[in-house]
Motif scaffolding. Structure first.
Motif, PDB file in Angstrom:
ATOM      1  N   GLN A  63     -15.462 -10.839 -10.638  1.00 17.14           N
ATOM      2  CA  GLN A  63     -15.548  -9.743  -9.676  1.00 17.14           C
ATOM      3  C   GLN A  63     -14.346  -8.801  -9.741  1.00 17.14           C
ATOM      4  O   GLN A  63     -14.358  -7.754  -9.097  1.00 17.14           O
ATOM      5  CB  GLN A  63     -15.730 -10.291  -8.249  1.00 17.14           C
ATOM      6  CG  GLN A  63     -14.543 -11.050  -7.666  1.00 17.14           C
ATOM      7  CD  GLN A  63     -14.515 -12.506  -8.047  1.00 17.14           C
ATOM      8  OE1 GLN A  63     -14.507 -12.863  -9.224  1.00 17.14           O
ATOM      9  NE2 GLN A  63     -14.468 -13.376  -7.053  1.00 17.14           N
ATOM     10  N   THR A  64     -13.313  -9.150 -10.510  1.00 15.09           N
ATOM     11  CA  THR A  64     -12.154  -8.261 -10.622  1.00 15.09           C
ATOM     12  C   THR A  64     -12.393  -7.138 -11.637  1.00 15.09           C
ATOM     13  O   THR A  64     -11.682  -6.132 -11.621  1.00 15.09           O
ATOM     14  CB  THR A  64     -10.880  -9.024 -11.065  1.00 15.09           C
ATOM     15  OG1 THR A  64     -11.099  -9.576 -12.372  1.00 15.09           O
ATOM     16  CG2 THR A  64     -10.535 -10.148 -10.091  1.00 15.09           C
ATOM     17  N   GLY A  65     -13.361  -7.311 -12.545  1.00 16.11           N
ATOM     18  CA  GLY A  65     -13.487  -6.408 -13.688  1.00 16.11           C
ATOM     19  C   GLY A  65     -13.798  -4.957 -13.346  1.00 16.11           C
ATOM     20  O   GLY A  65     -13.153  -4.035 -13.852  1.00 16.11           O
ATOM     21  N   TRP A  66     -14.778  -4.740 -12.477  1.00 11.99           N
ATOM     22  CA  TRP A  66     -15.239  -3.372 -12.241  1.00 11.99           C
ATOM     23  C   TRP A  66     -14.164  -2.459 -11.649  1.00 11.99           C
ATOM     24  O   TRP A  66     -14.107  -1.273 -11.970  1.00 11.99           O
ATOM     25  CB  TRP A  66     -16.489  -3.367 -11.351  1.00 11.99           C
ATOM     26  CG  TRP A  66     -17.762  -3.374 -12.128  1.00 11.99           C
ATOM     27  CD1 TRP A  66     -18.700  -4.370 -12.171  1.00 11.99           C
ATOM     28  CD2 TRP A  66     -18.262  -2.340 -12.978  1.00 11.99           C
ATOM     29  NE1 TRP A  66     -19.744  -4.021 -13.004  1.00 11.99           N
ATOM     30  CE2 TRP A  66     -19.504  -2.773 -13.506  1.00 11.99           C
ATOM     31  CE3 TRP A  66     -17.789  -1.083 -13.360  1.00 11.99           C
ATOM     32  CZ2 TRP A  66     -20.267  -1.999 -14.387  1.00 11.99           C
ATOM     33  CZ3 TRP A  66     -18.546  -0.314 -14.229  1.00 11.99           C
ATOM     34  CH2 TRP A  66     -19.767  -0.768 -14.733  1.00 11.99           C
ATOM     35  N   GLY A  95     -12.895  -1.713 -15.421  1.00 11.73           N
ATOM     36  CA  GLY A  95     -14.130  -0.949 -15.239  1.00 11.73           C
ATOM     37  C   GLY A  95     -13.916   0.407 -14.586  1.00 11.73           C
ATOM     38  O   GLY A  95     -14.764   1.290 -14.696  1.00 11.73           O
ATOM     39  N   LYS A  96     -12.801   0.577 -13.880  1.00 11.20           N
ATOM     40  CA  LYS A  96     -12.424   1.849 -13.252  1.00 11.20           C
ATOM     41  C   LYS A  96     -13.520   2.410 -12.335  1.00 11.20           C
ATOM     42  O   LYS A  96     -13.661   3.649 -12.197  1.00 11.20           O
ATOM     43  CB  LYS A  96     -12.024   2.882 -14.316  1.00 11.20           C
ATOM     44  CG  LYS A  96     -10.781   2.441 -15.105  1.00 11.20           C
ATOM     45  CD  LYS A  96     -10.353   3.465 -16.120  1.00 11.20           C
ATOM     46  CE  LYS A  96      -9.160   3.016 -16.953  1.00 11.20           C
ATOM     47  NZ  LYS A  96      -7.866   3.231 -16.305  1.00 11.20           N
ATOM     48  N   ALA A  97     -14.290   1.521 -11.701  1.00 11.06           N
ATOM     49  CA  ALA A  97     -15.386   1.960 -10.834  1.00 11.06           C
ATOM     50  C   ALA A  97     -14.863   2.816  -9.686  1.00 11.06           C
ATOM     51  O   ALA A  97     -15.481   3.816  -9.309  1.00 11.06           O
ATOM     52  CB  ALA A  97     -16.142   0.746 -10.290  1.00 11.06           C
ATOM     53  N   ASN A  98     -13.719   2.442  -9.124  1.00 13.04           N
ATOM     54  CA  ASN A  98     -13.164   3.190  -7.982  1.00 13.04           C
ATOM     55  C   ASN A  98     -12.764   4.608  -8.395  1.00 13.04           C
ATOM     56  O   ASN A  98     -13.118   5.580  -7.724  1.00 13.04           O
ATOM     57  CB  ASN A  98     -11.985   2.435  -7.362  1.00 13.04           C
ATOM     58  CG  ASN A  98     -10.942   1.995  -8.386  1.00 13.04           C
ATOM     59  OD1 ASN A  98     -11.267   1.767  -9.560  1.00 13.04           O
ATOM     60  ND2 ASN A  98      -9.711   1.866  -7.965  1.00 13.04           N
ATOM     61  N   LEU A  99     -12.074   4.744  -9.507  1.00  7.47           N
ATOM     62  CA  LEU A  99     -11.641   6.078  -9.941  1.00  7.47           C
ATOM     63  C   LEU A  99     -12.842   6.926 -10.349  1.00  7.47           C
ATOM     64  O   LEU A  99     -12.880   8.138 -10.085  1.00  7.47           O
ATOM     65  CB  LEU A  99     -10.643   5.962 -11.100  1.00  7.47           C
ATOM     66  CG  LEU A  99      -9.357   5.190 -10.773  1.00  7.47           C
ATOM     67  CD1 LEU A  99      -8.467   5.099 -12.004  1.00  7.47           C
ATOM     68  CD2 LEU A  99      -8.607   5.836  -9.624  1.00  7.47           C
ATOM     69  N   THR A 100     -13.825   6.291 -10.983  1.00  7.49           N
ATOM     70  CA  THR A 100     -15.044   7.005 -11.373  1.00  7.49           C
ATOM     71  C   THR A 100     -15.717   7.599 -10.135  1.00  7.49           C
ATOM     72  O   THR A 100     -16.088   8.784 -10.119  1.00  7.49           O
ATOM     73  CB  THR A 100     -16.019   6.051 -12.084  1.00  7.49           C
ATOM     74  OG1 THR A 100     -15.360   5.481 -13.208  1.00  7.49           O
ATOM     75  CG2 THR A 100     -17.283   6.777 -12.541  1.00  7.49           C
ATOM     76  N   LEU A 101     -15.873   6.787  -9.094  1.00  6.69           N
ATOM     77  CA  LEU A 101     -16.531   7.289  -7.883  1.00  6.69           C
ATOM     78  C   LEU A 101     -15.665   8.311  -7.171  1.00  6.69           C
ATOM     79  O   LEU A 101     -16.178   9.304  -6.640  1.00  6.69           O
ATOM     80  CB  LEU A 101     -16.899   6.125  -6.959  1.00  6.69           C
ATOM     81  CG  LEU A 101     -18.337   5.630  -7.112  1.00  6.69           C
ATOM     82  CD1 LEU A 101     -19.339   6.653  -6.551  1.00  6.69           C
ATOM     83  CD2 LEU A 101     -18.694   5.318  -8.559  1.00  6.69           C
TER      84      LEU A 101
END
Lengths: 383, 383
Positions: free
Chosen positions: B185-188, B192-198
């Motif tokens: 669960q740490t990857g995204w 994964g940069k999910a937070n910066l992408t959003l």
């Protein structure tokens, strides 16, 4: 004579065996291991047993607590070795494979000692204070912000207490909590277990619900960095002018001085004491864990000159600061005991009330600071 | 003849030199390095140059992309070596010191490939999508919860969008976003940069503000684990019966199916597709990044039997699922292209509309999945 010699040899072998060769064989995988990893292990004496596959290596050592322990190679290419008993609590360590200082692939990694690397937990007698228990849990959030002072993106971590998410309009007091030198803002909510400590204290009603902000104590102006040499710290300005206003804007805080505390460990104790004394309008509670602003000196403090005379009017300080708290481990090395001792002497001379706590059997390490937070947090925001 | 041979040798040397020996000398420290570390470095060709001090080692290799590259020892005991050019994006790697496979002490550490270890970023042509920019930032929070199903403490990470903290009563749709096998669960929110992408998509109004929940796809009942062998996954029950109710309770969510999406990468694509089809009352959007539930098969799918006939009524599915999204890298290895291809054929045969995206020049790695999230998130919650 022959018999005496034999007894002597047996006695000597027994002694060496006890001290170095025959650890108690109750080793268990460390709680800081990566998922599914058997090694490193810890036994009831607090010894660490490490293991790594390195079939072609000539020499492998376990490097912990400033001591290198030789490991030995099994027939299958695995090296195994144990340390002497370690103090209870959390320690940084590494492996040495033919001269390469590397993290142990068996452990999780922590930032401290100036690097991301291996850590290991020697279970503490009072670990229940910091354990993950079946109580309501707060959350730890990573907050990114751009600092105009350092002209760089920075991040802090923010602990919000269990009920914060209810968004019922409740406002909370805030503790600003700082790490030490060669550490960063990740330490307190990882190896420092600040979140679990507060979850437990709040559940047992020993501490009031509070927000904790953990920022990075390293902050420099680009123009100072470009001059070369060691730049002056800009952390005080970043904290006071950027972080505190941001937190008071983004979170449901109580923003008066009687609802704001500041504390730090080692370098962070030194920094936060200066910040406190320069901004008594902003903080009413101070915690210094293993450090004070006279560090590394242990001379008698001259209140006329120390921190520009900030402690000279003892009565005024005593009235302003609701809790002045100092903590130290009983096994801390020079010059911490002497330096903190000189500071306490000054407080006594100035009639400034303070709490002094000693963590039994711990050095300049995280168990001292976990215990300090556990004690300190109970005294906050109750006046 | 002698001249021809000499020309041949020179040509050959030139060729080897170009291919293996003379990288373009524009190496820069990697953005994934630990603070202050010079190595590893990356050049404009995408080569990785690693370095480690190992004065007594006999053999040190850089191990990246399944290939071991020999490093050579300088007179000062430092080993240095380069890889061949790597695909743009993020890669796991390690060093081999006399047979010991260890993290590179120069990098930060990431969970993937079944371990916490080194990662390195080869800057992508479109990295601005995922970069930390001067836009409002959401926060990523760690949430601890006790699972009655697994009888264990678990944790998930929750991204809340920039304005969430305003607590103005606004409610948000939720995307459940899963990692792949040997990841967690740490990857995204890390590689994964999910937070910066959003953050970037929300700032440019390409995506609507949403909450993202990232949990651990590995979940087992203790009674199943105790039986030995490979236990059946309990993740579907944990997500549906425990995580979703908890998130809807703890956060200001919109909790109807048209405001809930689910997506995952690789194993997570397989898992989330099954969860979607078993719970069409709970989700209206699906994203499968480099995976589908027929994996690893590439046979023609029999809709009568596949997932218990879940896709057999194509029209009903087409109506229920607002966005059915599939993504794949153009360099993914067998059996991903064939398996996803067979699945798409089934969707076409069943007249189920779907979006198919290809990430140019990337394999079964994080840049494929970052780009997939970037594309997918723009289509969510807009109907």
């Amino acid at each position: 004579m022959k018999n005496l010699l034999a007894i002597g040899v047996i006695f000597l072998m027994g002694f060496i065996g006890f001290a170095q060769v025959n650890p108690v064989e109750d080793f268990k995988p460390s709680e800081t291991n990566q998922p599914g990893r058997e090694y490193p292990k810890v036994n009831s004496e607090g010894r660490v047993r490490a293991s790594i596959s390195a079939p072609e290596a000539q020499k492998v050592q376990l490097d912990i607590g400033g001591v290198q322990y030789e490991m030995t190679k099994n027939t299958n290419g695995f090296w195994v070795g144990e340390s002497a008993p370690q103090d209870e609590g959390f320690h940084y360590y590494q492996l040495n494979v033919d001269g390469a200082l590397v993290p142990d692939p068996g452990t999780k990694y922590y930032y401290g000692a100036g690097r991301w690397g291996s850590g290991i937990e020697i279970p503490a007698s009072d670990s229940e204070k910091f354990e993950l228990k079946d109580v309501p849990h707060g959350t730890v959030s990573e907050k990114l912000y751009f600092s105009n002072i350092t002209q760089a993106w920075r991040r802090c971590f923010v602990y919000t207490p269990p009920d914060y998410g209810k968004a019922d309009g409740t406002r909370y007091p805030v503790l600003y909590l700082q790490h030490g030198s060669f550490e960063d803002q990740t330490g307190w909510a990882s190896q420092g277990k600040a979140n679990l400590t507060l979850d437990n204290l709040i559940a047992s009603k020993k501490a009031v619900p509070m927000i904790i902000v953990m920022d990075n104590g390293y902050a420099y102006r680009p123009e100072d960095v470009n001059k070369g040499g060691r730049p002056p710290s800009a952390f005080e300005e970043v904290l006071v002018n950027e972080v505190i206003p941001m937190i008071d804007e983004a979170y449901r805080t109580k923003s008066d001085r009687e609802n704001r505390a500041i504390a730090g460990l080692s370098m962070g104790a030194n920094q936060t004491m200066r910040i406190l004394m320069n901004h008594l309008d902003k903080f009413a509670f101070y915690g210094g864990f293993s450090g004070t602003s006279n560090y590394p000196k242990s001379d008698k403090i001259d209140t006329k000159t120390f921190l520009n005379g900030a402690f000279d009017d003892g009565n005024a300080i005593d009235e302003k600061i609701k809790v002045f708290w100092l903590g130290l481990g009983t096994k801390e090395p020079d010059p911490f005991p002497e330096s903190v001792g000189a500071f306490r002497q000054m407080l006594n001379d100035q009639d400034i009330q303070h709490v002094y706590y000693e963590s039994d059997g711990t050095a300049h390490e995280w168990l001292t600071w976990r215990r300090s937070l556990y004690e300190y947090a109970q005294l906050l925001f109750k006046n």
